[in-house]
Design a protein around this motif. Structure first.
Motif, PDB file in Angstrom:
ATOM      1  N   ARG A 166    -103.910  15.234  71.261  1.00 32.35           N
ATOM      2  CA  ARG A 166    -103.077  14.633  70.216  1.00 32.35           C
ATOM      3  C   ARG A 166    -103.723  13.429  69.543  1.00 32.35           C
ATOM      4  NH1 ARG A 166     -97.479  13.907  73.550  1.00 32.35           N
ATOM      5  NH2 ARG A 166     -96.583  15.947  73.160  1.00 32.35           N
ATOM      6  N   LYS A 169     -91.624  20.198  78.457  1.00 31.01           N
ATOM      7  CA  LYS A 169     -91.405  20.225  77.000  1.00 31.01           C
ATOM      8  C   LYS A 169     -92.291  21.242  76.285  1.00 31.01           C
ATOM      9  CE  LYS A 169     -90.074  15.362  76.609  1.00 31.01           C
ATOM     10  NZ  LYS A 169     -90.598  14.028  76.253  1.00 31.01           N
ATOM     11  N   ARG A 184     -95.479  21.318  75.991  1.00 25.95           N
ATOM     12  CA  ARG A 184     -96.311  20.469  75.131  1.00 25.95           C
ATOM     13  C   ARG A 184     -97.527  21.187  74.551  1.00 25.95           C
ATOM     14  NH1 ARG A 184     -94.697  17.172  79.312  1.00 25.95           N
ATOM     15  NH2 ARG A 184     -93.596  15.316  78.627  1.00 25.95           N
ATOM     16  N   HIS A 221     -82.273  12.027  67.013  1.00 29.76           N
ATOM     17  CA  HIS A 221     -83.490  11.264  67.298  1.00 29.76           C
ATOM     18  C   HIS A 221     -83.187  10.242  68.384  1.00 29.76           C
ATOM     19  CE1 HIS A 221     -87.338   9.227  66.539  1.00 29.76           C
ATOM     20  NE2 HIS A 221     -86.662   8.099  66.693  1.00 29.76           N
ATOM     21  N   THR A 264     -84.135   6.962  70.458  1.00 31.34           N
ATOM     22  CA  THR A 264     -84.953   5.763  70.335  1.00 31.34           C
ATOM     23  C   THR A 264     -84.405   4.730  71.306  1.00 31.34           C
ATOM     24  OG1 THR A 264     -85.902   4.206  68.737  1.00 31.34           O
ATOM     25  CG2 THR A 264     -83.599   4.839  68.370  1.00 31.34           C
ATOM     26  N   SER A 288     -84.414  -2.719  63.020  1.00 30.22           N
ATOM     27  CA  SER A 288     -85.487  -2.339  62.118  1.00 30.22           C
ATOM     28  C   SER A 288     -85.219  -0.966  61.488  1.00 30.22           C
ATOM     29  CB  SER A 288     -86.795  -2.351  62.910  1.00 30.22           C
ATOM     30  OG  SER A 288     -87.802  -1.717  62.215  1.00 30.22           O
ATOM     31  N   GLN A 328     -85.227   0.058  57.606  1.00 30.24           N
ATOM     32  CA  GLN A 328     -86.312   0.896  57.045  1.00 30.24           C
ATOM     33  C   GLN A 328     -86.086   2.389  57.124  1.00 30.24           C
ATOM     34  OE1 GLN A 328     -89.817   0.096  59.306  1.00 30.24           O
ATOM     35  NE2 GLN A 328     -89.883  -2.072  58.826  1.00 30.24           N
ATOM     36  N   GLY A 329     -85.072   2.818  57.867  1.00 30.69           N
ATOM     37  CA  GLY A 329     -84.974   4.232  58.193  1.00 30.69           C
ATOM     38  C   GLY A 329     -85.978   4.565  59.286  1.00 30.69           C
ATOM     39  N   VAL A 364     -89.486   5.937  60.564  1.00 37.86           N
ATOM     40  CA  VAL A 364     -90.851   6.167  60.080  1.00 37.86           C
ATOM     41  C   VAL A 364     -91.679   6.781  61.202  1.00 37.86           C
ATOM     42  CG1 VAL A 364     -90.756   4.325  58.363  1.00 37.86           C
ATOM     43  CG2 VAL A 364     -91.541   3.803  60.677  1.00 37.86           C
ATOM     44  N   ARG A 422     -97.899   8.515  64.662  1.00 35.58           N
ATOM     45  CA  ARG A 422     -97.897   9.982  64.684  1.00 35.58           C
ATOM     46  C   ARG A 422     -97.752  10.530  63.268  1.00 35.58           C
ATOM     47  NH1 ARG A 422     -96.669  11.575  70.506  1.00 35.58           N
ATOM     48  NH2 ARG A 422     -95.680   9.722  71.369  1.00 35.58           N
ATOM     49  N   VAL A 432     -85.987  11.328  75.269  1.00 35.18           N
ATOM     50  CA  VAL A 432     -87.077  10.787  74.447  1.00 35.18           C
ATOM     51  C   VAL A 432     -86.884   9.277  74.283  1.00 35.18           C
ATOM     52  CG1 VAL A 432     -88.175  10.822  72.165  1.00 35.18           C
ATOM     53  CG2 VAL A 432     -87.444  12.965  73.219  1.00 35.18           C
ATOM     54  N   ARG A 463     -87.926   6.757  77.099  1.00 39.28           N
ATOM     55  CA  ARG A 463     -89.342   6.387  77.231  1.00 39.28           C
ATOM     56  C   ARG A 463     -89.621   5.014  76.663  1.00 39.28           C
ATOM     57  NH1 ARG A 463     -90.858   9.311  73.483  1.00 39.28           N
ATOM     58  NH2 ARG A 463     -93.095   9.183  73.620  1.00 39.28           N
ATOM     59  N   HIS A 464     -88.704   4.534  75.791  1.00 39.14           N
ATOM     60  CA  HIS A 464     -88.965   3.277  75.081  1.00 39.14           C
ATOM     61  C   HIS A 464     -88.095   2.116  75.547  1.00 39.14           C
ATOM     62  CE1 HIS A 464     -91.474   5.382  72.149  1.00 39.14           C
ATOM     63  NE2 HIS A 464     -90.533   6.284  72.017  1.00 39.14           N
TER      64      HIS A 464
HETATM   65  C1  HQG Z   1     -89.349   4.193  66.608  1.00 37.76           C
HETATM   66  C2  HQG Z   1     -92.663  12.805  73.123  1.00 37.76           C
HETATM   67  C3  HQG Z   1     -88.717   0.435  64.434  1.00 37.76           C
HETATM   68  C4  HQG Z   1     -88.916   5.557  67.029  1.00 37.76           C
HETATM   69  C5  HQG Z   1     -91.234  13.077  72.694  1.00 37.76           C
HETATM   70  C6  HQG Z   1     -89.611   5.689  68.380  1.00 37.76           C
HETATM   71  C7  HQG Z   1     -91.338  13.462  71.266  1.00 37.76           C
HETATM   72  C8  HQG Z   1     -88.971   2.705  64.654  1.00 37.76           C
HETATM   73  C9  HQG Z   1     -90.885   4.884  68.184  1.00 37.76           C
HETATM   74  C10 HQG Z   1     -92.632  12.868  70.790  1.00 37.76           C
HETATM   75  C11 HQG Z   1     -88.777   2.880  63.260  1.00 37.76           C
HETATM   76  C12 HQG Z   1     -92.109   5.772  68.035  1.00 37.76           C
HETATM   77  C13 HQG Z   1     -92.430  11.680  69.900  1.00 37.76           C
HETATM   78  C14 HQG Z   1     -88.538   1.723  62.482  1.00 37.76           C
HETATM   79  C15 HQG Z   1     -89.081   4.822  64.145  1.00 37.76           C
HETATM   80  N1  HQG Z   1     -88.523   0.530  63.099  1.00 37.76           N
HETATM   81  N2  HQG Z   1     -88.945   1.494  65.236  1.00 37.76           N
HETATM   82  N3  HQG Z   1     -88.336   1.791  61.147  1.00 37.76           N
HETATM   83  N4  HQG Z   1     -88.851   4.193  62.984  1.00 37.76           N
HETATM   84  N5  HQG Z   1     -89.156   3.925  65.168  1.00 37.76           N
HETATM   85  O1  HQG Z   1     -93.518   7.855  70.898  1.00 37.76           O
HETATM   86  O2  HQG Z   1     -90.094  10.101  68.695  1.00 37.76           O
HETATM   87  O3  HQG Z   1     -93.285  13.348  76.200  1.00 37.76           O
HETATM   88  O4  HQG Z   1     -94.336   7.733  68.498  1.00 37.76           O
HETATM   89  O5  HQG Z   1     -87.510   5.636  67.136  1.00 37.76           O
HETATM   90  O6  HQG Z   1     -90.609  14.058  73.459  1.00 37.76           O
HETATM   91  O7  HQG Z   1     -90.382   8.602  70.734  1.00 37.76           O
HETATM   92  O8  HQG Z   1     -95.151  12.629  74.729  1.00 37.76           O
HETATM   93  O9  HQG Z   1     -92.190   8.825  68.954  1.00 37.76           O
HETATM   94  O10 HQG Z   1     -88.840   5.108  69.390  1.00 37.76           O
HETATM   95  O11 HQG Z   1     -91.348  14.838  71.059  1.00 37.76           O
HETATM   96  O12 HQG Z   1     -94.743  15.030  75.118  1.00 37.76           O
HETATM   97  O13 HQG Z   1     -90.713   4.139  66.957  1.00 37.76           O
HETATM   98  O14 HQG Z   1     -93.345  12.484  71.948  1.00 37.76           O
HETATM   99  O15 HQG Z   1     -93.203  13.880  73.751  1.00 37.76           O
HETATM  100  O16 HQG Z   1     -92.418   6.324  69.304  1.00 37.76           O
HETATM  101  O17 HQG Z   1     -91.683  10.670  70.551  1.00 37.76           O
HETATM  102  P1  HQG Z   1     -93.214   7.677  69.449  1.00 37.76           P
HETATM  103  P2  HQG Z   1     -90.978   9.509  69.732  1.00 37.76           P
HETATM  104  P3  HQG Z   1     -94.144  13.692  75.030  1.00 37.76           P
END
Ligand code: HQG
Length: 181
Positions: free
Chosen positions: A17, A63, A65, A101, A103, A110, A114-115, A117, A121, A136, A139-140
């Motif tokens: 990736r 998942k 992957r 989604h 988060t 934020s 901003q919606g 983004v 990725r 998902v 994780r954060h």
């Molecule tokens: C957040 C995993 C502030 C967004 C999962 C997320 C998924 C913002 C984080 C895949 C924002 C990015 C992707 C904004 C978005 N301001 N934060 N305007 N817009 N965000 O990891 O979606 O286990 O890049 O909400 O299952 O968490 O790795 O994306 O929290 O399919 O296989 O910015 O990765 O798969 O985090 O995860 P990521 P995601 P794996």
């Protein structure tokens, strides 16, 4: 999943990736790489990868992957890319009325401004169910699930894609299509 499978899964996610160049491989535009070549390069960089291990990781991935090509020769990550080597032509598809989604609460202010983004990725990642989105989000940090008015977006011209493993993708989501409650 046992420790070795988990470690190999993380390695494959990183290489397929994000950073294929760290072990001297190049992915094609659709994200594929020849498996024999991947194994050879991984081994040269001290990663004990075998065909058997790789197949077990692919089969046991919760998942889904990774995808192995029909001829068994190539592998790719289904989604989640940040590497500029890849630009997968995902299947464009009409989404259901709502997608989700996951988060963390710390991002909400934020996102309200901003919606959503895609960050590093290539796409914003969405699920068709709350349970997956919640995982998902975990994780954060403290998870929160946003409801996305996907069909309405689609009807206004936004494109949605469906990855090999059932994850929905779109470029960005303006805050007017998000439900925060
Ligand atoms: C957040 C995993 C502030 C967004 C999962 C997320 C998924 C913002 C984080 C895949 C924002 C990015 C992707 C904004 C978005 N301001 N934060 N305007 N817009 N965000 O990891 O979606 O286990 O890049 O909400 O299952 O968490 O790795 O994306 O929290 O399919 O296989 O910015 O990765 O798969 O985090 O995860 P990521 P995601 P794996």
């Amino acid at each position: 999943m046992n420790k070795q499978l988990n470690k190999t899964s993380k390695f494959l996610s990183y290489i397929l990736r994000h950073q294929p160049e760290t072990i001297g491989i190049t992915l094609d535009t659709d994200g594929w790489v020849n498996i024999d070549n991947l194994i050879m390069q991984a081994n040269q960089h001290a990663e004990p990868l075998t065909r058997e291990l790789l197949e077990r990781v692919v089969k046991t991935s919760d998942k889904k992957r990774f995808t192995i090509s029909d001829d068994g020769l190539k592998i790719r990550a289904a989604q989640g890319h940040s590497t500029q080597q890849v630009k997968i032509s995902h299947v464009e598809q009409t989404p259901p009325e709502f997608l989700y989604h996951g988060t963390a609460t710390r991002f909400i202010n934020s996102i309200k401004k901003q919606g959503l983004v895609s960050g590093n990725r290539h796409y914003v990642h969405l699920s068709d169910n709350v349970k997956t989105a919640n995982k998902v989000g975990e994780r954060h940090g403290k998870p929160v699930v946003l409801k996305v008015k996907a069909l309405q977006m689609y009807q206004q011209g936004f494109k949605f894609y469906f990855a090999d493993n059932g994850v929905w993708l779109t470029n960005a989501i303006p805050n007017t299509f998000l439900i925060f409650d």
